[in-house]
Design an enzyme around this catalytic site. Sequence first.
Site, PDB file in Angstrom:
ATOM      1  CG  ASP A 168      -1.699   1.274   1.408  1.00  0.00           C
ATOM      2  OD1 ASP A 168      -1.759   2.061   0.448  1.00  0.00           O
ATOM      3  OD2 ASP A 168      -2.255   1.496   2.511  1.00  0.00           O
ATOM      4  CE  LYS A 226      -1.325   7.092  -3.615  1.00  0.00           C
ATOM      5  NZ  LYS A 226      -1.862   6.168  -2.598  1.00  0.00           N
ATOM      6  CD  GLU A 239      -4.850   3.793  -2.253  1.00  0.00           C
ATOM      7  OE1 GLU A 239      -5.695   4.558  -1.742  1.00  0.00           O
ATOM      8  OE2 GLU A 239      -3.690   4.163  -2.533  1.00  0.00           O
ATOM      9  CG  ASP A 273      -9.238   4.163   1.227  1.00  0.00           C
ATOM     10  OD1 ASP A 273      -8.735   4.755   2.198  1.00  0.00           O
ATOM     11  OD2 ASP A 273      -8.567   3.504   0.421  1.00  0.00           O
TER      12      ASP A 273
END
Length: 629
Positions: A13, A76, A181, A207
């Site tokens: 992850d 990211k 994800e 999420d």
Amino acid sequence: MAKNYEGCAIGIDLGTTYSCVAVWQEEQGRVEIIHNDQGNRITPSFVAFTDEQRLIGDAAKNQAATNPENTVFDAKRLIGRKYSDPIVENDIRLWPFKVIAGVDDKPMIVVKYKGQEKHLSAEEISSMILTKMREIAEAYLDSPVKNAVITVPAYFNDSQRKATVDAGVIAGLDVKRIINEPTAAAIAYGLDKKINCVGERNIFIFDLGGGTFDVSLVTIKEKVFTVKASAGNSHLGGEDIDNRMVNHFVEEFKRKNKLDISGNAKSLRRLRSACERAKRALSSMVVTTIEVDALFQGIDFSSSIARAKFEEICMDLFEECMETVDRCLVDAKMDKISVHDVVLVGGSSRIPKVQELLEEYFKGKNLCKSINPDEAVAYGAAVQAASLSEGIKNVPDVVLFDVTPLSLGIYAERDVMTVVIPRNTTIPVKKTKTCFTALENQPNVKIMVYEGERARATDNNLLGYLCLYGFPPGPPGHPFDVCFSIDENGILTVSAKDITNGNTREVTITNNIGRLSTGEIRRLIQEAEYYQAEDQKFLRKANAMNALSRYTYTMKNAMKHTNVSSKNLPMDEQKVRDAITEAENLLADNQQLEAYVFENCLNKVRSIFEPVVVKRKRARNDEVVALDE
């Protein structure tokens, strides 16, 4: 142990703020979340550069306040984006490190490493974090790791997904699969709770992580996981909440002290750390305090914030989350009453107001908090990784059908976006659309491939193009087929065929604007190896210095506490003292010295001191024998 894990893939992850790695334990038939060298199961996605070394993870984050300009985080958020993107421009204002525009408008992070200025892409920084996660797994498995499944936010576009694959390649990984994800979290929840449920069960995954927000509606039936719809925002998460708190307290400090700290990177980093702690505290408390000693110009800062005030300054972000939830259900054509379970994933999903809004939206339905929100994504990725590995036994028989996050289409006459594959289409998928030439005697056609939801093609994201040649002379309206094919990783291949003569062209959309070329990836792999070699070089020197320092201390101690009389032991004490002095001088002036200098010195002092120790022991034994006689 190594042979048991040969060829085994790990699940990673790769998070905006924290990353996590997991592996399927064949013997136990379960997933193991792997702890790092600090004993933590999640690792900060931080990379720092100093005059001596490169730091990754906890070590990098721990020194962020003293070295903010060279400590990189949130990489990211840059991956697969352009420097001119308004989202990037807004982020740059909040980061202490410098970001500039590179070739093709690619954002490049500027740091100083060993006195030299370095320009690094987001892929390079992400590859360093992936390398760290790989090393964590290798230390645990006692075996080399080459294969991995890496997760990305559901709303990552094609460029961002491919950039993530590039980062994995630079890190020395063979990326077996890129999965969303929330889909990985659904696998984790499904295996943990509902895999043997009777009939269909609709799981809504919420999420809310550190830098991205995703929701997915997943239907589980007899071990088949089908994603019905996904939605989200690849630029909404805990970091944005922290930014609101930081701005709030910057204004308060300005109001109280008539000083603006917004331009001081060190002060902002320390304040941000305090805000992160306060945010977590407000998940269980109604009010908390923030205290930072000597925040700016020696002035201490102390304040408090109530949960109600925290919710007020972040309410528009929370409401944006709920709008995304609603959009996902609309796309799935499903009523909220049909949702059986609402599963919370991501650290920011712990915020009480977020949970309250979710419960209200789903008419009082209890939220599922049974899985660890920080580890669920890595858990699901590890299951998917095991299923893709050869020779791994006891892996759950999971069939996964994911969806496309955005519509894919081509440029049509007058800048119209002609959709070939609508968003939320189950993948893998292959669709063909018949098109026609627009001009008389048109010899070729350039097919522009876009992704996005806007009606105007050029308002969407250009992925790439291909040209089809060899049309015979004739009136407009000559037919040709355009075929879009998406594989399990969401990688798009586009082909075109002249229906009349059979001419074909095909291209895998890999050279889209902003993506690394093959040559650049090769160069970055070499640089990654250089960084790793430099890190090993630094560790070797540090270990050699520590070993010499410890041995010198032992020598000095032994010289002080000997009970052996000099008449019984003829020894050159001056030689030992000279060796100690030489070692101490070497340790004091170590900047330009290599590791082998300290290793050689250690061998030298050992060769001097160890014979002395042997002689002393022999002399001590002789004295004991003499006393007995």
